[in-house]
Design a protein around this motif. Structure first.
Motif, PDB file in Angstrom:
ATOM      1  N   GLY A 246      -7.505  42.613   6.109  1.00 26.20           N
ATOM      2  CA  GLY A 246      -7.214  44.040   6.084  1.00 26.20           C
ATOM      3  C   GLY A 246      -6.994  44.594   7.475  1.00 26.20           C
ATOM      4  N   GLY A 247      -7.709  44.031   8.473  1.00 25.51           N
ATOM      5  CA  GLY A 247      -7.568  44.502   9.850  1.00 25.51           C
ATOM      6  C   GLY A 247      -6.265  44.080  10.493  1.00 25.51           C
ATOM      7  N   ILE A 248      -5.944  42.793  10.382  1.00 28.39           N
ATOM      8  CA  ILE A 248      -4.710  42.327  11.037  1.00 28.39           C
ATOM      9  C   ILE A 248      -3.468  42.793  10.279  1.00 28.39           C
ATOM     10  CG2 ILE A 248      -5.860  40.338  12.064  1.00 28.39           C
ATOM     11  CD1 ILE A 248      -4.605  38.545   9.981  1.00 28.39           C
ATOM     12  N   ASN A 249      -3.683  43.317   9.070  1.00 31.21           N
ATOM     13  CA  ASN A 249      -2.549  43.890   8.343  1.00 31.21           C
ATOM     14  C   ASN A 249      -2.026  45.139   9.043  1.00 31.21           C
ATOM     15  OD1 ASN A 249      -0.714  43.963   6.156  1.00 31.21           O
ATOM     16  ND2 ASN A 249      -1.969  45.477   5.093  1.00 31.21           N
ATOM     17  N   ASN A 250      -2.815  45.680   9.983  1.00 28.15           N
ATOM     18  CA  ASN A 250      -2.374  46.829  10.770  1.00 28.15           C
ATOM     19  C   ASN A 250      -1.663  46.412  12.065  1.00 28.15           C
ATOM     20  OD1 ASN A 250      -3.604  48.657   8.948  1.00 28.15           O
ATOM     21  ND2 ASN A 250      -5.586  48.360   9.946  1.00 28.15           N
ATOM     22  N   PHE A 251      -1.586  45.085  12.326  1.00 31.83           N
ATOM     23  CA  PHE A 251      -1.023  44.597  13.594  1.00 31.83           C
ATOM     24  C   PHE A 251       0.462  44.253  13.421  1.00 31.83           C
ATOM     25  CE2 PHE A 251      -5.312  42.724  15.243  1.00 31.83           C
ATOM     26  CZ  PHE A 251      -5.837  44.012  15.248  1.00 31.83           C
ATOM     27  N   SER A 252       1.300  44.895  14.203  1.00 26.65           N
ATOM     28  CA  SER A 252       2.743  44.619  14.119  1.00 26.65           C
ATOM     29  C   SER A 252       3.065  43.202  14.586  1.00 26.65           C
ATOM     30  CB  SER A 252       3.507  45.641  14.965  1.00 26.65           C
ATOM     31  OG  SER A 252       3.081  45.585  16.322  1.00 26.65           O
ATOM     32  N   THR A 253       2.244  42.650  15.499  1.00 24.89           N
ATOM     33  CA  THR A 253       2.506  41.286  15.992  1.00 24.89           C
ATOM     34  C   THR A 253       2.375  40.263  14.870  1.00 24.89           C
ATOM     35  OG1 THR A 253       0.172  41.188  16.669  1.00 24.89           O
ATOM     36  CG2 THR A 253       1.794  41.747  18.357  1.00 24.89           C
TER      37      THR A 253
ATOM     38  N   TRP B  51      -2.211  36.397  20.078  1.00 22.70           N
ATOM     39  CA  TRP B  51      -3.652  36.185  20.094  1.00 22.70           C
ATOM     40  C   TRP B  51      -4.393  37.381  19.493  1.00 22.70           C
ATOM     41  CZ3 TRP B  51      -5.862  31.710  20.354  1.00 22.70           C
ATOM     42  CH2 TRP B  51      -5.216  30.671  21.019  1.00 22.70           C
ATOM     43  N   SER B  52      -3.731  38.503  19.365  1.00 24.23           N
ATOM     44  CA  SER B  52      -4.377  39.676  18.761  1.00 24.23           C
ATOM     45  C   SER B  52      -4.781  39.391  17.320  1.00 24.23           C
ATOM     46  CB  SER B  52      -3.435  40.880  18.795  1.00 24.23           C
ATOM     47  OG  SER B  52      -2.273  40.649  18.011  1.00 24.23           O
ATOM     48  N   TRP B  53      -4.019  38.568  16.601  1.00 25.47           N
ATOM     49  CA  TRP B  53      -4.381  38.221  15.223  1.00 25.47           C
ATOM     50  C   TRP B  53      -4.940  36.808  15.103  1.00 25.47           C
ATOM     51  CZ3 TRP B  53      -1.652  34.093  13.226  1.00 25.47           C
ATOM     52  CH2 TRP B  53      -0.401  33.811  13.786  1.00 25.47           C
TER      53      TRP B  53
ATOM     54  N   ASN C 169       7.126  37.831   9.551  1.00 26.05           N
ATOM     55  CA  ASN C 169       8.266  38.580   9.011  1.00 26.05           C
ATOM     56  C   ASN C 169       8.023  39.100   7.585  1.00 26.05           C
ATOM     57  OD1 ASN C 169      10.816  39.754   9.024  1.00 26.05           O
ATOM     58  ND2 ASN C 169      11.806  37.903   8.193  1.00 26.05           N
ATOM     59  N   PHE C 170       7.044  40.012   7.439  1.00 30.97           N
ATOM     60  CA  PHE C 170       6.812  40.684   6.150  1.00 30.97           C
ATOM     61  C   PHE C 170       6.197  42.059   6.411  1.00 30.97           C
ATOM     62  CE2 PHE C 170       2.775  38.791   7.114  1.00 30.97           C
ATOM     63  CZ  PHE C 170       1.820  39.630   6.553  1.00 30.97           C
ATOM     64  N   LYS C 171       6.118  42.914   5.352  1.00 34.64           N
ATOM     65  CA  LYS C 171       5.603  44.282   5.483  1.00 34.64           C
ATOM     66  C   LYS C 171       4.107  44.330   5.166  1.00 34.64           C
ATOM     67  CE  LYS C 171       8.368  46.048   2.440  1.00 34.64           C
ATOM     68  NZ  LYS C 171       8.993  47.079   1.592  1.00 34.64           N
ATOM     69  N   ASP C 172       3.485  45.521   5.424  1.00 30.62           N
ATOM     70  CA  ASP C 172       2.041  45.651   5.203  1.00 30.62           C
ATOM     71  C   ASP C 172       1.690  45.986   3.758  1.00 30.62           C
ATOM     72  OD1 ASP C 172       2.953  48.240   5.134  1.00 30.62           O
ATOM     73  OD2 ASP C 172       1.405  49.063   6.448  1.00 30.62           O
ATOM     74  N   THR C 173       2.674  46.169   2.889  1.00 31.75           N
ATOM     75  CA  THR C 173       2.449  46.307   1.453  1.00 31.75           C
ATOM     76  C   THR C 173       3.461  45.408   0.737  1.00 31.75           C
ATOM     77  OG1 THR C 173       3.974  48.198   1.288  1.00 31.75           O
ATOM     78  CG2 THR C 173       1.628  48.700   1.628  1.00 31.75           C
ATOM     79  N   GLY C 174       3.265  45.250  -0.562  1.00 37.02           N
ATOM     80  CA  GLY C 174       4.196  44.423  -1.325  1.00 37.02           C
ATOM     81  C   GLY C 174       3.618  43.068  -1.688  1.00 37.02           C
ATOM     82  N   THR C 175       4.483  42.176  -2.125  1.00 41.00           N
ATOM     83  CA  THR C 175       4.029  40.926  -2.717  1.00 41.00           C
ATOM     84  C   THR C 175       3.455  39.929  -1.716  1.00 41.00           C
ATOM     85  OG1 THR C 175       6.291  40.054  -2.579  1.00 41.00           O
ATOM     86  CG2 THR C 175       5.652  41.111  -4.642  1.00 41.00           C
TER      87      THR C 175
ATOM     88  N   GLY D 269      -0.991  60.451   5.740  1.00 39.84           N
ATOM     89  CA  GLY D 269      -0.350  60.675   7.020  1.00 39.84           C
ATOM     90  C   GLY D 269      -0.970  60.031   8.240  1.00 39.84           C
ATOM     91  N   ILE D 270      -1.961  59.134   8.070  1.00 40.27           N
ATOM     92  CA  ILE D 270      -2.591  58.474   9.220  1.00 40.27           C
ATOM     93  C   ILE D 270      -1.917  57.126   9.419  1.00 40.27           C
ATOM     94  CG2 ILE D 270      -4.762  57.536  10.135  1.00 40.27           C
ATOM     95  CD1 ILE D 270      -6.195  59.628   8.388  1.00 40.27           C
ATOM     96  N   THR D 271      -1.146  56.974  10.506  1.00 43.10           N
ATOM     97  CA  THR D 271      -0.341  55.770  10.715  1.00 43.10           C
ATOM     98  C   THR D 271      -0.710  54.988  11.970  1.00 43.10           C
ATOM     99  OG1 THR D 271       1.340  57.099  11.857  1.00 43.10           O
ATOM    100  CG2 THR D 271       1.619  56.782   9.482  1.00 43.10           C
ATOM    101  N   SER D 272      -1.498  55.549  12.873  1.00 43.80           N
ATOM    102  CA  SER D 272      -1.861  54.871  14.120  1.00 43.80           C
ATOM    103  C   SER D 272      -2.718  53.645  13.847  1.00 43.80           C
ATOM    104  CB  SER D 272      -2.633  55.831  15.035  1.00 43.80           C
ATOM    105  OG  SER D 272      -3.258  55.134  16.092  1.00 43.80           O
ATOM    106  N   THR D 273      -2.361  52.500  14.466  1.00 44.64           N
ATOM    107  CA  THR D 273      -3.136  51.270  14.298  1.00 44.64           C
ATOM    108  C   THR D 273      -4.568  51.448  14.782  1.00 44.64           C
ATOM    109  OG1 THR D 273      -1.182  49.861  14.525  1.00 44.64           O
ATOM    110  CG2 THR D 273      -3.321  48.841  14.959  1.00 44.64           C
ATOM    111  N   THR D 274      -4.739  52.080  15.936  1.00 44.10           N
ATOM    112  CA  THR D 274      -6.082  52.295  16.474  1.00 44.10           C
ATOM    113  C   THR D 274      -6.898  53.185  15.553  1.00 44.10           C
ATOM    114  OG1 THR D 274      -5.242  52.093  18.740  1.00 44.10           O
ATOM    115  CG2 THR D 274      -7.385  53.148  18.453  1.00 44.10           C
TER     116      THR D 274
END
Length: 539
Positions: free
Chosen positions: A74-81, A209-211, A87-93, A333-338
């Protein structure tokens, strides 16, 4: 003082009687002598208390590791890296499949929990932690989605084996069982808090290394367990009794249940050993793959309660805040990773604090009352979140968003206090000794299967209907509350073995029998209090 017939003798008498008399059965099983003897036999500030503390440290690492496992994704799902690498989105299959694979692994591992009756409870826990340790490396160094999926599967497989509340229930002194099992469950949140705090800092990194670091940390606590379990944690005395190693079981009970710590002839030791022996006498399903005992008349009621409870535990809506807090925050409306990782940390810390609170009240309240209060609070909170999320779609007010997040925290507090502590003790209490290892495997199997459906459904649901997904859980939890009243018997203030009477007394439904026992206990306590005031011996 007048002698009171022991619970074990009473249970044996009425179970073997040709005719059943409900009042006689109830009168015989309200005795709390074993609980009181356990409390009198152990002084917490002693070497025995220290040894129990060490056991809790080692076994707590199992649950802490489990907590990390469920928090990482759930945490790294917020990481764009992470999303860029695979190469996938934070929701979906794709994310739904990642979440589902862990629970699928748990489903596949569940039948192997019965190996606890073959290689011992410690052996299964060790194997589970070792698999999780390997899975952590597989995920962290994955080169593609298939390899990462394999790591998620093995992570779930190992996690199911390493988290065994039944071990604490079997090793803990009778009078401390509820509290220690509750604290054991709280260690799950300790691991989650540990990981959530780290994710806040790691979220500022821009490299892979962030994830990778969070995934490697999934192996931190399992490594501790693998290195210490055989030196600090004893084998379960119930397992030793099953294997005919009565003398070893007596020494374990003496060492971990009495202040003396070395007297197998202590009255408590004899009473506990006798109770265990009576509980497994006549058992016919002790072979690891022999499940016939689950289809016997007395066992069918236990299995029914276990199945319903495991599904209810999985489908109350907690998964939204657990693994999909990021997407849930985005609905207001809360989108910031931090910000999302910060809310995740605060939410997890809240859950930890109130799980500890729950561990101290679990033995002061009826199990049924905890279930009713917990589900009722969840329904009210989910209703509030739904209304606030709907209002945000109309006005996009900052105050509405903040209030919605506030109710996320309230949800965590209520769920932890009234439901989380029950998760690790109620199934153990419902199962008899001869069914326990396989029964907890079945519990894990059904719960994991239900979680698989939920995790996949939440991922797709948020993508399709957004905040309206909360309405589904409101309806479901309302149905769950009604069924709980008719399905779940009361088990508080009864030893694990005495609960046999609730399920195996002919002619009386378990819920009614359990409530009758509680009434009899209350009347017994009243008469004792009156006798003490009048200076006459209790009858």
């Amino acid at each position: 003082m007048e002698h009171v017939e022991s619970n074990t003798d009473a249970l044996t008498d009425y179970k073997n009687a040709e005719a059943y008399v409900e009042e006689v059965a109830i009168a015989r099983i309200t005795d709390e002598e074993l609980f009181n003897l356990s409390a009198e036999s152990l002084r917490w500030k002693s070497w025995t208390g220290f040894r129990i503390f060490l056991i809790m440290i080692v076994q707590g690492c199992c649950m802490a590791g489990y907590g990390i496992d469920w928090t990482v994704i759930g945490g790294i799902n917020n990481f764009s890296t992470w999303h860029a690498f695979f190469n996938f989105k934070d929701t979906g299959t794709t994310i739904a499949t990642f979440n589902a694979l862990m629970t699928i692994g748990s489903v596949c591992a569940a039948p192997f929990l019965s190996l606890g009756d073959v290689i011992g409870r410690r052996g299964v826990i060790f194997i589970g932690n070792f698999i999780v340790l390997a899975a952590a490396f597989i995920q962290a160094f994955s080169t593609g989605i298939p390899m990462f999926m394999a790591g998620r599967f093995f992570l779930g497989f190992g996690s199911a084996l390493m988290s065994q509340p039944q071990y604490i229930g079997e090793v803990a002194p009778t009078h401390l069982r509820g509290r220690l099992v509750g604290l054991y469950g709280a260690c799950f949140q300790f691991g989650s808090v540990f990981m959530s705090a780290g994710l806040i800092g790691l979220g500022t990194m821009t490299s892979n290394w962030s994830w990778k670091i969070p995934l490697l940390l999934e192996g931190f606590f399992p490594a501790i367990v693998c290195g210490t379990i055989y030196f600090i944690s004893p084998e379960s005395p119930r397992y030793l009794i099953i294997k005919g190693r009565k003398e070893e079981a007596a020494m374990v009970i003496a060492r971990y249940h009495t202040t003396e710590g070395n007297n197998p002839d202590h009255p408590l030791v004899k009473a506990v050993v006798q109770q265990m022996e009576d509980s497994i006498s006549g058992a016919t399903n002790m072979e690891v793959w022999d499940w016939r005992g689950f289809f016997k008349k007395g066992a069918r009621s236990r299995v029914g309660v276990l199945i319903i409870y495991s599904i209810f535990q999985s489908w109350n809506g907690g998964g939204i805040i657990g693994q999909y807090l990021g997407p849930a925050c985005e609905t207001v409306g809360i989108t910031s990773t931090t910000a999302k990782n910060g809310f995740s940390f605060g939410s997890t810390l809240t859950y930890l604090i109130f799980t500890v609170v729950g561990s101290f009240i679990i033995d002061k309240m009826w199990r049924r009352h905890l279930i009713f209060i917990g589900i009722g609070c969840i329904i009210l909170i989910q209703t509030a979140i739904t209304i606030l999320s709907w209002q945000y779609t109309l006005h996009e007010s900052k105050s509405t968003a903040i209030l919605t997040i506030f109710f996320f925290f309230v949800f965590q507090a209520c769920s932890a206090t009234f439901i989380a502590t029950m998760h690790n003790i109620y199934p153990v209490e419902v199962l008899s000794l001869s069914l326990r290892a396989k029964g907890m495997g079945l519990y894990s199997l059904i719960q994991s299967a239900a979680s698989t459906v939920q995790q996949y459904g939440i991922g797709v649901g948020f993508e399709k209907i957004g905040y309206k997904l909360w309405v589904v859980y409101i309806v479901y939890n309302t149905i769950q509350l009604g069924l709980s009243y008719f399905c779940f018997p009361e088990t508080s203030a009864l030893s694990l073995e005495e609960i046999d009477a609730v399920f195996e007394t002919p002619g009386v439904k378990p819920v009614k029998m359990s409530l009758d026992i509680k009434k009899a206990q209350k009347e017994h306590d009243r008469l004792e209090a009156e006798a003490a005031l009048n200076g006459t011996p209790a009858m």
